[in-house]
Design a protein around this motif. Structure first.
Motif, PDB file in Angstrom:
ATOM      1  N   ILE A 160       0.874  -1.177   0.000  1.00 38.50           N
ATOM      2  CA  ILE A 160       0.000   0.000   0.000  1.00 38.50           C
ATOM      3  C   ILE A 160       0.907   1.223   0.000  1.00 38.50           C
ATOM      4  N   ASP A 161       0.922   1.945  -1.114  1.00 39.98           N
ATOM      5  CA  ASP A 161       1.872   3.055  -1.222  1.00 39.98           C
ATOM      6  C   ASP A 161       1.335   4.149  -2.129  1.00 39.98           C
ATOM      7  N   HIS A 162       1.825   5.365  -1.889  1.00 38.76           N
ATOM      8  CA  HIS A 162       1.396   6.523  -2.673  1.00 38.76           C
ATOM      9  C   HIS A 162       2.545   7.169  -3.432  1.00 38.76           C
ATOM     10  N   HIS A 163       3.755   6.709  -3.242  1.00 40.83           N
ATOM     11  CA  HIS A 163       4.891   7.306  -3.941  1.00 40.83           C
ATOM     12  C   HIS A 163       4.877   6.913  -5.417  1.00 40.83           C
ATOM     13  N   ARG A 164       5.422   7.783  -6.223  1.00 40.61           N
ATOM     14  CA  ARG A 164       5.473   7.494  -7.654  1.00 40.61           C
ATOM     15  C   ARG A 164       6.284   6.232  -7.910  1.00 40.61           C
ATOM     16  N   LYS A 165       5.811   5.453  -8.839  1.00 40.52           N
ATOM     17  CA  LYS A 165       6.349   4.116  -9.044  1.00 40.52           C
ATOM     18  C   LYS A 165       7.792   4.151  -9.514  1.00 40.52           C
ATOM     19  N   MET A 166       8.607   3.304  -8.893  1.00 41.40           N
ATOM     20  CA  MET A 166      10.009   3.166  -9.259  1.00 41.40           C
ATOM     21  C   MET A 166      10.193   1.908 -10.095  1.00 41.40           C
ATOM     22  N   ILE A 167      11.296   1.869 -10.814  1.00 44.15           N
ATOM     23  CA  ILE A 167      11.579   0.701 -11.659  1.00 44.15           C
ATOM     24  C   ILE A 167      11.764  -0.542 -10.800  1.00 44.15           C
ATOM     25  N   ASN A 168      12.552  -0.411  -9.725  1.00 40.31           N
ATOM     26  CA  ASN A 168      12.795  -1.539  -8.823  1.00 40.31           C
ATOM     27  C   ASN A 168      11.731  -1.538  -7.730  1.00 40.31           C
ATOM     28  N   HIS A 169      10.601  -2.177  -7.991  1.00 43.69           N
ATOM     29  CA  HIS A 169       9.525  -2.228  -7.013  1.00 43.69           C
ATOM     30  C   HIS A 169       9.296  -3.673  -6.576  1.00 43.69           C
ATOM     31  N   ILE A 170       8.542  -3.837  -5.501  1.00 43.91           N
ATOM     32  CA  ILE A 170       8.230  -5.181  -5.000  1.00 43.91           C
ATOM     33  C   ILE A 170       7.339  -5.873  -6.024  1.00 43.91           C
ATOM     34  N   ASP A 171       7.865  -6.901  -6.646  1.00 40.49           N
ATOM     35  CA  ASP A 171       7.154  -7.520  -7.771  1.00 40.49           C
ATOM     36  C   ASP A 171       6.445  -8.821  -7.404  1.00 40.49           C
ATOM     37  N   LYS A 172       6.495  -9.208  -6.129  1.00 38.21           N
ATOM     38  CA  LYS A 172       5.826 -10.455  -5.752  1.00 38.21           C
ATOM     39  C   LYS A 172       4.564 -10.207  -4.929  1.00 38.21           C
ATOM     40  N   ALA A 173       4.052  -8.979  -4.979  1.00 39.74           N
ATOM     41  CA  ALA A 173       2.875  -8.633  -4.188  1.00 39.74           C
ATOM     42  C   ALA A 173       1.619  -9.260  -4.789  1.00 39.74           C
ATOM     43  N   MET A 174       0.798  -9.894  -3.935  1.00 39.41           N
ATOM     44  CA  MET A 174      -0.481 -10.436  -4.383  1.00 39.41           C
ATOM     45  C   MET A 174      -1.512  -9.323  -4.550  1.00 39.41           C
ATOM     46  N   ILE A 175      -1.354  -8.239  -3.774  1.00 39.14           N
ATOM     47  CA  ILE A 175      -2.169  -7.026  -3.922  1.00 39.14           C
ATOM     48  C   ILE A 175      -1.212  -5.846  -3.939  1.00 39.14           C
ATOM     49  N   PHE A 176      -1.260  -5.068  -5.001  1.00 37.35           N
ATOM     50  CA  PHE A 176      -0.380  -3.899  -5.128  1.00 37.35           C
ATOM     51  C   PHE A 176      -1.281  -2.670  -5.227  1.00 37.35           C
ATOM     52  N   HIS A 177      -1.599  -2.106  -4.075  1.00 39.86           N
ATOM     53  CA  HIS A 177      -2.488  -0.932  -4.022  1.00 39.86           C
ATOM     54  C   HIS A 177      -1.616   0.315  -4.121  1.00 39.86           C
ATOM     55  N   HIS A 178      -1.530   0.838  -5.318  1.00 41.51           N
ATOM     56  CA  HIS A 178      -0.638   1.971  -5.579  1.00 41.51           C
ATOM     57  C   HIS A 178      -1.452   3.128  -6.121  1.00 41.51           C
ATOM     58  N   GLU A 179      -1.432   4.259  -5.420  1.00 41.78           N
ATOM     59  CA  GLU A 179      -2.221   5.418  -5.803  1.00 41.78           C
ATOM     60  C   GLU A 179      -1.371   6.680  -5.690  1.00 41.78           C
ATOM     61  N   PRO A 180      -0.673   7.060  -6.775  1.00 35.31           N
ATOM     62  CA  PRO A 180       0.215   8.233  -6.692  1.00 35.31           C
ATOM     63  C   PRO A 180      -0.525   9.549  -6.523  1.00 35.31           C
ATOM     64  N   TYR A 181      -1.848   9.545  -6.711  1.00 33.48           N
ATOM     65  CA  TYR A 181      -2.617  10.773  -6.535  1.00 33.48           C
ATOM     66  C   TYR A 181      -2.961  11.014  -5.064  1.00 33.48           C
ATOM     67  N   ALA A 182      -2.815   9.992  -4.223  1.00 35.06           N
ATOM     68  CA  ALA A 182      -3.135  10.133  -2.805  1.00 35.06           C
ATOM     69  C   ALA A 182      -2.070  10.969  -2.104  1.00 35.06           C
ATOM     70  N   SER A 183      -2.479  11.634  -1.034  1.00 41.74           N
ATOM     71  CA  SER A 183      -1.537  12.488  -0.307  1.00 41.74           C
ATOM     72  C   SER A 183      -0.556  11.680   0.509  1.00 41.74           C
ATOM     73  N   SER A 184      -0.990  10.527   1.009  1.00 40.61           N
ATOM     74  CA  SER A 184      -0.168   9.771   1.952  1.00 40.61           C
ATOM     75  C   SER A 184      -0.652   8.332   2.026  1.00 40.61           C
ATOM     76  N   ALA A 185       0.182   7.472   2.606  1.00 31.56           N
ATOM     77  CA  ALA A 185      -0.236   6.092   2.852  1.00 31.56           C
ATOM     78  C   ALA A 185      -1.314   6.054   3.923  1.00 31.56           C
ATOM     79  N   SER A 186      -1.250   6.986   4.867  1.00 27.57           N
ATOM     80  CA  SER A 186      -2.284   7.048   5.911  1.00 27.57           C
ATOM     81  C   SER A 186      -3.647   7.366   5.325  1.00 27.57           C
ATOM     82  N   GLU A 187      -3.691   8.222   4.315  1.00 29.65           N
ATOM     83  CA  GLU A 187      -4.960   8.505   3.642  1.00 29.65           C
ATOM     84  C   GLU A 187      -5.487   7.254   2.954  1.00 29.65           C
ATOM     85  N   MET A 188      -4.627   6.501   2.300  1.00 31.00           N
ATOM     86  CA  MET A 188      -5.045   5.281   1.611  1.00 31.00           C
ATOM     87  C   MET A 188      -5.576   4.249   2.600  1.00 31.00           C
TER      88      MET A 188
END
Length: 657
Positions: free
Chosen positions: A444-472
Motif C-alpha cells: 500500500i503506497d502513494h509514492h510514484r512508481k520506481m523501476i525496482n519495485h516489489i514484484d511479488k505482491a499479491m495485492i499492489f495498491h498503488h495510488e500516486p494521486y493520494a496524499s499519503s499512505a495514511s490517507e489510503m
C-alpha cells in the motif's frame, strides 16, 4: 606436354608388368645355374631400358611442373592486383609496402606507399592481426579486416590485410533496425474526472482535439493508430519515428497540455512505448509495462520500455485527483479475504519510519485485530523518526502490539501475511528479512512508481494521486465495516501521517484527503494531540535555524549544507527544507546533511513548480514530485553538493531542450 606425360606413363606401366612376369618365371623355373644364365641377359636389357625411360619421363615431368608453377605465380600476381577485394601488405611498422588496384580506388589519397595504415584503420598493429577480424568505418563505408600472417616465425616482417566491404550489409542492418515495429499505447489521464462537469458537446469538442492531435502525430509517420476505448489508443510505428519522437523530447505531451478540458484543468497523456521487442507481441507487452510505469509515476509522461530498463520523459504537471472509490472498495474486499486466509499479519513501513509510515501501520493493525486476527506493527524503536507517536500509542494502547524486527522474524511463518506501507521499494523496507521470508505480500503506497519495485505482491495498491499512505489506509478502513471503527489513538496516528505528508493540508490535498480526515475526526481523533507529535526540542529548533540561515540559492533552488553531527538530523533536515520554501523566488529546497558515519542524506522539497522527484532520481533516489530524497555513502558534503548542482542543471536542460 600432357600427352607425352600420359604416353610415358603407359610405357612404364607395360615395362613394369613384363619385368614382374620375368621375375616370377625366374623364381619358378630357375632350379639351376643354367636357368639363371638364360634369364640374366634378358633382365639386364629390360632393366636398362626401364631406367632410361624413367629418367626421360621424370625430366619431362619436372619441366611440366616448373611451367605450371610459373603460370600459377603469374596468375597469383594478376589476381591479387585485380581481385574485387581490397588487399594491402604492410610491414611490422604498419607502413604500406604494397596494395592492389581495388585498395587504391577505395582509399584514394591515403593509399600511398610508405603511409601508415593507421591513417585508414585508426588501429595499432596488434588489433589488425586479430584472427577473428576487426570492423572499421572509413568515411561512409564499413570494412571487415582479416589478416594473413605467415606461419614461419622468421618470415613475419610483412603482413597481408584483406578489406571486406560490408557497407551493404551494415546498411541493411540499420534499415532493419529503423524499420522495426514499435507498439505505443496512449491513455488520457483521469478521463472521468476530466470531463465530470462537462456537457456532451464540450466533451466531444475536447475529444476531437485529442483525436486530431494523435492523428497528426501518426500522419507524420508511416504507422497506424487505433482507438479501442474512450480514453485509450493503440499505435504501431517504425523505430525511426520513435527516435525522432525522443529527439523531440516527446513534445506531444506539451501539445496535449495545451488542450483545456474545463476550468483550471488541462488534458494530459500517459504514453507507454514498447521498444526492442523481438516480436510484435513482445513489443505490446513492453508497451503495457511502460504504460503502467507512466501511470504509476503520476501520469503526464512517456515511459519507454527496453530490454535494459525504462526511460522517462515529461511528468511536469500535478496529477488529477480521482474522486471515485471503486478501486478502493475492490482492494478492501481483496485485502479482507487475504487477511482471513492468513494465520497472522505483520505490517511494516520503510527504513527510518516517519509519521506516515508508523501511522499507517498502527491504524491498519488496529482494524485487522478487530477482524479477529493477530496483527503486529513492526517498528524499529531505535531508528524511527516518530518516537513520540510510538510512545504515545504504547502508553495508551496497553493491548497494542508493536514489535521489533527480531521478534517479528522469529514469529513469522509461511502462512503469515506481510503488508508493506508507505513504500514499494524493496531496498528501503524496514526489515528486508521479512520481505524475503514472506510468501504473501500486500503493498500500500502513494509514492510514484520506481523501476525496482516489489514484484511479488499479491495485492499492489498503488495510488500516486493520494496524499499519503495514511490517507489510503483510512479509505480502506471505511470498507472494513465495524472493524474499521478503530480507537481514537489509532485514528490520531493516521491523522498525523496525513498532516505530515500534506504539510498541514497544503500540498497534494484533494477532496478525498479532507474526506479521510473527516472520517478520522468522526472517530474522535484530537488535532491537539496530533500537533504535539510535531514539536521539537530547543536544540533541534536551533539546528534547523542554523541550516536555514546558511542556505544559498542556486537557480531558484535553496541549498543548505551541514557536515556537523546533529541530533535527530533527519527530522531537522526535512523541517529545514520545508522552511526554505518560504523564501521568495525559491521553487525547491534541498538540505544535505551528515546522518551517521560516512552516510550523507539529501532531503528535497518543492511546491510543485519543480519536480524534485526527477532531480532525486538523477542522484539515485526518488519520492514524490514535491517531496523526495536520496542517500550517499563514502562521499563528503561538498561532493554531494556538486552532484546536486549537476542534477539541477540536467533537470533545467531537459525542460529547455
Amino acid at each position: 606436354m600432357k600427352n607425352n606425360f600420359r604416353d610415358g606413363g603407359l610405357v612404364l606401366s607395360i615395362i613394369a608388368l613384363l619385368s614382374t612376369a620375368l621375375v616370377m618365371l625366374i623364381f619358378t623355373y630357375s632350379s639351376s645355374l643354367q636357368a639363371f644364365c638364360i634369364f640374366a641377359p634378358i633382365l639386364s636389357v629390360t632393366g636398362g631400358f626401364t631406367v632410361a625411360k624413367l629418367i626421360s619421363v621424370t625430366r619431362r615431368n619436372f619441366q611440366y611442373f616448373a611451367h605450371i608453377d610459373a603460370e600459377i605465380d603469374h596468375m597469383e600476381k594478376i589476381s591479387m592486383n585485380s581481385m574485387p577485394l581490397s588487399v594491402a601488405i604492410i610491414d611490422d611498422e604498419n607502413r604500406l609496402v604494397w596494395f592492389n588496384k581495388e585498395f587504391s580506388e577505395s582509399f584514394g589519397d591515403e593509399a600511398e606507399y610508405g603511409n601508415s595504415i593507421e591513417m585508414i584503420t585508426k588501429l595499432p598493429l596488434e588489433k589488425l592481426l586479430q584472427k577473428e577480424g576487426y570492423e572499421i568505418k572509413y568515411k561512409s563505408c564499413y570494412y571487415k579486416l582479416y589478416p594473413y600472417v605467415p606461419a614461419d616465425d622468421d618470415a613475419k616482417e610483412v603482413y597481408i590485410i584483406y578489406f571486406c566491404d560490408i557497407t551493404k550489409l551494415r546498411t541493411l542492418e540499420v534499415e532493419k533496425r529503423l524499420a522495426q515495429p514499435v507498439v505505443i499505447t496512449f491513455v488520457i489521464d483521469s478521463y472521468d474526472e476530466l470531463f465530470r462537469e462537462n456537457s456532451e458537446s464540450e466533451t466531444a469538442n475536447v475529444t476531437v482535439q485529442i483525436d486530431k492531435l494523435l492523428e497528426d502525430f501518426i500522419n507524420s509517420t508511416n504507422g497506424i493508430l487505433k482507438k479501442y476505448s474512450k480514453d485509450r489508443f493503440w499505435a504501431v510505428i517504425e523505430e525511426r519515428h520513435v527516435r525522432a519522437l525522443i529527439e523531440d523530447k516527446v513534445k506531444i505531451l506539451d501539445k496535449a497540455r495545451e488542450i483545456q478540458a474545463s476550468d483550471r484543468m488541462n488534458v494530459t497523456l500517459s504514453i507507454g512505448i514498447g521498444r526492442t521487442g523481438k516480436t510484435l507481441a513482445e513489443s505490446e507487452s513492453f508497451a503495457k509495462q511502460a504504460l503502467d510505469m507512466a501511470l504509476g509515476r503520476g501520469g503526464d509522461q512517456a515511459a519507454i520500455k527496453t530490454e535494459t530498463g525504462f526511460e522517462f520523459f515529461g511528468g511536469v504537471s500535478k496529477g488529477v485527483e480521482r474522486r471515485t472509490k471503486v478501486k478502493t472498495r475492490i482492494i478492501a474486499s481483496s485485502l479482507i479475504e487475504a487477511i482471513e486466509q492468513s494465520e497472522d499479519v505483520y505490517i511494516m513501513g520503510h527504513r527510518y519510519s516517519d509519521l506516515d509510515s508508523v501511522g499507517a501501520s498502527i491504524g491498519l493493525a488496529g482494524a485487522i485485530r478487530k477482524l479477529g486476527k493477530n496483527a503486529y506493527a513492526v517498528i524499529d524503536k531505535a531508528t524511527t523518526l516518530s518516537i513520540k507517536l510510538y510512545n504515545y500509542i504504547y502508553d495508551n494502547e496497553k493491548a497494542y502490539q508493536c514489535i521489533p524486527a527480531q521478534e517479528a522474524t522469529e514469529k513469522f511463518t509461511e502462512n503469515s501475511l506481510l503488508i508493506v506501507v508507505d513504500t514499494h521499494n524493496p531496498q528501503i523496507v524496514d526489515v528486508p528479512e521479512l520481505l524475503e521470508m514472506a510468501h504473501k505480500v500486500v503493498v500500500i503506497d502513494h509514492h510514484r512508481k520506481m523501476i525496482n519495485h516489489i514484484d511479488k505482491a499479491m495485492i499492489f495498491h498503488h495510488e500516486p494521486y493520494a496524499s499519503s499512505a495514511s490517507e489510503m489506509v483510512t479509505e480502506l478502513l471505511q470498507y472494513f465495516g465495524d472493524a474499521g471503527k478503530i480507537s481514537s489513538f489509532q485514528a490520531e496516528a493516521l491523522l498525523a501521517g496525513i498532516t505530515l505528508d500534506t504539510k498541514n493540508f497544503t500540498l497534494r490535498t484533494g477532496v478525498r484527503t479532507f474526506e479521510a480526515a473527516a472520517f478520522l475526526k468522526n472517530l474522535n481523533a484530537d488535532t491537539i494531540n496530533v500537533k504535539s507529535f510535531f514539536t521539537n526540542s530547543i536544540e533541534c529548533y536551533k539546528s534547523k535555524s542554523e541550516l536555514v540561515s546558511s542556505a544559498m540559492v542556486y537557480r531558484n533552488c535553496a541549498i543548505a549544507v551541514t557536515s556537523k553531527v546533529i541530533q535527530d538530523i533527519r527530522i531537522v533536515a526535512s523541517q529545514a527544507a520545508d522552511e526554505l520554501l518560504g523564501i521568495s523566488d525559491v521553487k525547491a529546497a534541498f538540505v544535505i546533511a551528515k546522518t551517521s558515519g560516512d552516510e550523507i542524506s539529501l532531503s528535497a522539497r518543492s511546491l510543485g513548480a519543480i519536480n524534485v522527484q526527477v532531480i532525486a532520481e538523477y542522484l539515485g533516489g526518488g519520492g514524490h514530485q514535491t517531496m523526495s530524497g536520496a542517500q550517499f555513502s563514502d562521499m563528503d558534503t561538498e561532493a554531494v553538493t556538486d552532484l546536486l548542482k549537476e542534477a539541477i542543471n540536467k533537470y533545467y536542460n531537459s525542460l529547455n531542450s
